[in-house]
Design an enzyme around this catalytic site. Structure first.
Site: not given
Ligand code: ASP
Length: 362
Positions: A47, A94, A128
């Site tokens: 993110t 992730s 994540d």
């Molecule tokens: N879905 C994202 C990831 O883990 C969430 C984040 O980075 O906060 O890549």
């Protein structure tokens, strides 16, 4: 070794793929200024590199879009903290991290530190599975140079994006002599946490990374590191795990326990070739009877079974049945971290006594 000696020894061979910013630190009158520490930023996506359609889109966005150059450019004042080099290792959500990504990243961290090319490393990563990658690095990094993971909960395009301050604080920490020898650390939302203990505790809030039971190790506030405690478990230079030529990690599955469970998923994991199963059990690692029977059968077939807990904090300690039935217990590791440790343990041994020792020492 002092930083001056480290600096003399190093400084060669770093391949800069994106950005280099040079600056000199302050010095007493008459003394040559000490160059700023060298910090490499290795970007994995997430993110922090995410882009949404509008400034108010905080959960609807695409992770892993912006490149590492854009991340560095979004942080004012970094050039006063460290000489930055930046590399894109991956650019993904992730949730898509594979064991191959873990191996690739760890090898890059080890290559940079072995070459004496850096004083510290920051890894930007999706939140994540950040805790899993951080703990993996904690076990296989071969240097005591600071390695700090960070990310963000809001995409780079959001109002009050938390990425730039998190990245700034992570670089401050990675550049700090205080972080040397502390194992792989996580810097999020002004806190410093041990990679072994920290976990994501909230799905959307920026205040999500916590070390339940243990608390954080310290804070980064106003560009200053405040380290209050240290982790005592084995890590990095004191770890027995070395990647060597390892190309693949053993298959370990995490199965989530619940009432009215069955042994079907345990059997499926065994059939699929799992060498290890972490059971995220109820309470202090309990299992539904049919599930426990299947776990015992899996063990009889040579699969290593670790009893962990879905509760979120507290230990799972060995009992009489564990000794009788050949189970290992996770100590205070959560199930996803028990999976990381079990994979690495299985690269060295299948001996139960040895694996039990490993689960008490790391
Ligand atoms: N879905 C994202 C990831 O883990 C969430 C984040 O980075 O906060 O890549």
């Amino acid at each position: 070794m002092t930083r001056r000696e480290t600096l003399k020894r190093g400084g060669r061979g770093l391949i800069l793929l994106a950005v280099m910013i040079f600056s000199a630190g302050s010095a007493w009158a008459g003394e040559a200024p000490l160059p700023l520490p060298r910090v490499a930023i290795l970007a994995m996506g997430g993110t922090i590199a995410g882009q949404g359609a509008s400034a108010t889109a905080t959960t609807q966005y695409t992770a892993g879009v912006l490149d590492v150059g854009a991340l560095v450019a979004s942080v004012p004042g970094l050039e006063k903290v460290a000489r930055i080099s930046a590399e894109q290792v991956a650019n993904i959500d992730s949730a898509h991290i594979t064991n191959e990504h873990l191996l690739k990243l760890a090898r890059r961290v080890n290559a940079l530190t072995a070459a004496g090319a850096v004083d510290g490393i920051v890894v930007t990563h999706g939140t994540d599975t950040l805790e899993e990658t951080a703990y993996f690095l904690n076990l296989v990094v071969e240097a005591d140079a600071p390695v700090v993971l960070t990310g963000s909960m809001r995409p780079a395009t959001a109002i009050s994006a938390d990425g730039p301050l998190n990245l700034y604080n992570a670089v401050v920490l990675a550049a700090s002599p205080q972080a040397r020898g502390q194992g792989v650390l996580v810097a999020m939302n002004e806190r410093i946490d041990a990679s072994r203990d920290v976990t994501k505790t909230h799905t959307t809030n920026v205040d999500t990374f916590r070390s339940p039971e243990f608390g954080c190790l310290g804070y980064v506030i106003d560009g200053k590191v405040h380290l209050l405690r240290a982790q005592t478990k084995r890590h990095t230079v004191r770890s027995e795990f070395r990647l060597g030529k390892l190309e693949k990690l053993p298959r370990v599955e995490v199965l989530y326990g619940h009432g009215n469970d069955s042994g079907d998923l345990v059997d499926a994991a065994v059939r699929a070739g799992a060498q290890g199963i972490v059971h995220a059990g109820v309470g202090d690692g309990g299992a539904f009877p049919a599930t426990y029977a299947a776990l015992k059968e899996a063990r009889a077939k040579g699969v290593v079974v670790v009893r962990a807990s879905r509760v979120g904090s507290g230990p799972v300690a060995p009992n009489e049945d564990d000794r009788k039935d050949g189970m290992v217990t996770s100590d205070t590791l959560n199930p996803q971290k028990a999976r990381i440790l079990l994979m690495l343990a299985l690269t060295r041994t299948t001996d139960l006594a040895e694996i039990r020792r490993i689960f008490t020492e790391y």
